[in-house]
Scaffold this active site. Structure first.
Site: not given
Ligand code: GLC
Length: 584
Positions: A276, A211
């Site tokens: 990401e 993330d």
């Protein structure tokens, strides 16, 4: 099927993202759970995916849908136990499905043990050194250390109350205030994440989704620049392609991933990771390199309109980029952060407004206008979504699918304010509507409590029209979106080949065609008039052929019998492609 030991399994995998709290609710408390996922393993197997990626399932107050983690090595008691996790992994592995979990290393939740200790220990303590605390400006430290805004809106600094009750220091949170940023200069933080990665790898997890991988390391040494000097927050390295931004995409972040890579490579097969990273395209390759995480998302197709020229340019650019990094390309149209693509593609130009960046995502303008279903050309959106997906599944590299897209599910745009959960909605005071509309629990049956999601309702309201999209309704139904995905994923495994493609001439700017090295041809008609198909065996189409021709907004997979590189006999469609249409 036994689980593959091939170290390259990820390169061209079809990965299905599960948002655990909205997938299937086995214990009937309105929140999806791990047992729910286990109960649906036959469904996942039948779908034909190679891996699942689970969004966070860790203990969390859900200030940000689980991306606010209280404990990185536990399961949220509301959705299961570690034993449930092991059972789920075993059940998935028994069907040959790999398991990828989400790691959230930029910030914990404010309920994390470390953050509570930091608050209790006071300024200057080693406990505070695990996060980013600063004294405030102004005579009494009453002003934040800088005017930075958080990605979700509002200030990026929050003031704490010291143990003696006095107003105290400020901590940095790039996202919600319940998500304090870690201090990655602290070796203890680094060590702890290695422990977490080992913990899940030892439990049989095959890979990780990282993330906001481009945050983590920060340079807050000097006088902090003004927000206006930073450019648009959330866009990553917009204008900062030299790594000079104080907190996005700094070069030092790669030291962390090099260390993680060593850990991943201790396992057999090596654990995989996908970043990401909302960074300048030129800087994506470093995240994806074999010395780093190994793969990085590109969100270019997700940000693009349904347009042949744009698709071709994006595909070509990303395949070249993948060659440079040594990774395989990643493709994605939908995830838990964006308006579902079946809806986006049914919006008229004025309601799409694809600005770039994490905040200006396509479809936001429609949401802000009320997110009404009558403003979406639902049929057109679905036709285009099916065409786009079939194109994506034929591309070299891995495809990431988001739960519910296999049902052609539309975004729920009009969730009432009081039912909304996304912090972006609250922090931006309604200037952003947020991401709840793609996180509404899935419809499994066309009737019953929460459409078969669970026994006791759903944590986000499901609209009546969900009934038409239920798994039960589509199963075995020729031409349904579910059966299209199943057929495509099955065929994709059979047809999968080397990671390259060759563009074929189609003679029309709105028709794209490419061929993989084994003669697997994909033709997508972006116009709304029918187009001829090249010779060969038609394997699958996203819409019924019309007199042997490919209708508008449709894709066909064809097996070429001869391998010459042009698609002959493809005259221009009779009409010019009209302007992008859609309901007003
Ligand atoms: C990522 C996640 C998003 C989350 C944010 C903060 O962008 O995909 O859902 O809100 O990070 O963790």
């Amino acid at each position: 099927m036994s689980i593959s030991q091939d170290p390259n399994w990820w390169r061209q995998a079809a990965v299905y993202q599960i948002y655990p709290r909205s997938f299937a609710d086995a214990d009937g408390n309105g929140i999806g759970d791990l047992q729910g996922i286990t109960s649906r393993v036959p469904y996942l197997n039948e779908l034909g995916i190679d891996a699942v990626w689970l969004s966070p399932f860790y203990p969390s107050a859900l200030a940000d849908g689980g991306y606010d983690v209280d404990d990185y090595r536990e399961v949220d008691p509301k959705i299961g136990t570690l034993e449930d996790f092991d059972e789920m992994v075993a059940a998935l592995h028994a069907e040959g499905i790999k398991v990828v979990v989400d790691i959230v290393p930029n910030h914990s939740s404010d309920r994390h043990e470390w953050f509570r200790q930091a608050l209790a220990a006071g300024p200057g303590s080693p406990e505070r050194e695990r996060y980013i605390f600063r004294d405030g400006l102004g005579e009494h430290g009453e002003l934040p250390p800088s005017d930075w805004e958080s990605v979700f809106g509002g200030p990026a600094w929050e003031r704490v109350t010291e143990p003696d009750g006095s107003p105290g220091q400020w901590y940095l949170h790039l996202f919600a205030k319940e998500q304090p940023d870690f201090n990655w200069d602290n070796p203890e933080v680094r060590e702890d994440f290695l422990t977490t990665l080992r913990f899940w790898s030892d439990r049989g997890v095959d890979g990780f989704r990282i993330d906001v991988a481009h945050a983590l390391t920060k340079n807050l040494e000097e006088t902090l620049p003004k927000q206006a000097e930073l450019g648009q927050l959330g866009t990553g390295a917009d204008g900062f392609i030299d790594g000079s931004h104080p907190y996005w995409d700094r070069d030092e972040v790669h030291e962390i991933y090099a260390q993680w890579r060593k850990l991943f490579d201790e396992y057999d097969p090596p654990r995989t990771a996908v970043a990401e990273a909302w960074v300048h395209p030129e800087r994506r390759a470093r995240y994806a390199s074999p010395e780093g995480l190994g793969q990085a998302f590109n969100f270019d197709l997700l940000m693009a309109e349904f347009d042949a020229g744009k698709f071709q340019q994006i595909i070509t650019k990303n395949l070249t980029e993948a060659e440079t990094s040594g990774a395989s390309s990643t493709w994605v149209f939908s995830n838990h952060d964006v308006v579902r693509h079946a809806t986006r593609f049914g919006l008229s130009d004025s309601t799409v407004t694809p600005e770039h960046g994490n905040n200006g995502k396509p479809g936001n303008a429609w949401l802000l206008n009320g997110g009404h279903r009558e403003d979406v050309d639902v049929d057109l959106g679905l036709r285009r979504a099916r065409a786009a997906t079939l194109l994506m599944l034929a591309l070299p590299g891995s495809s990431y699918l988001y739960q519910g897209e296999e049902l052609g599910l539309q975004e729920v745009g009009d969730i009432p304010a009081e039912a909304r959960q996304d912090p972006t909605f609250f922090r931006s005071r309604g200037a952003e509507i947020g991401r709840d509309g793609c996180r509404v629990p899935l419809p499994w049956t066309s009737a019953g409590s929460s459409f078969g999601f669970g026994e006791d309702g759903a944590h986000l309201p499901q609209p009546g029209w969900f009934a038409d999209y239920a798994v039960e309704v589509q199963e075995g139904q020729q031409g349904s979106t579910l059966e299209l995905y199943r057929a495509a994923l099955r065929l994709r495994r059979e047809l999968q080949t080397e990671e390259s493609l060759e563009w074929l001439k189609t003679g029309h700017k709105d028709v794209l065609a490419f061929m993989r090295p084994n003669g697997w041809v994909t033709v997508t008609n972006f116009s709304d008039v029918k187009a001829p198909l090249p010779a060969g065996e038609v394997l699958l189409t996203s819409a019924e052929l019309n007199d042997g021709m490919l209708p508008g907004a449709a894709t066909a997979w064809i097996r070429r019998t001869s391998l010459d590189a042009t698609v002959t006999g493809m005259p221009e469609p009779r009409q010019r492609s009209p302007k992008r249409s859609g309901a007003q």
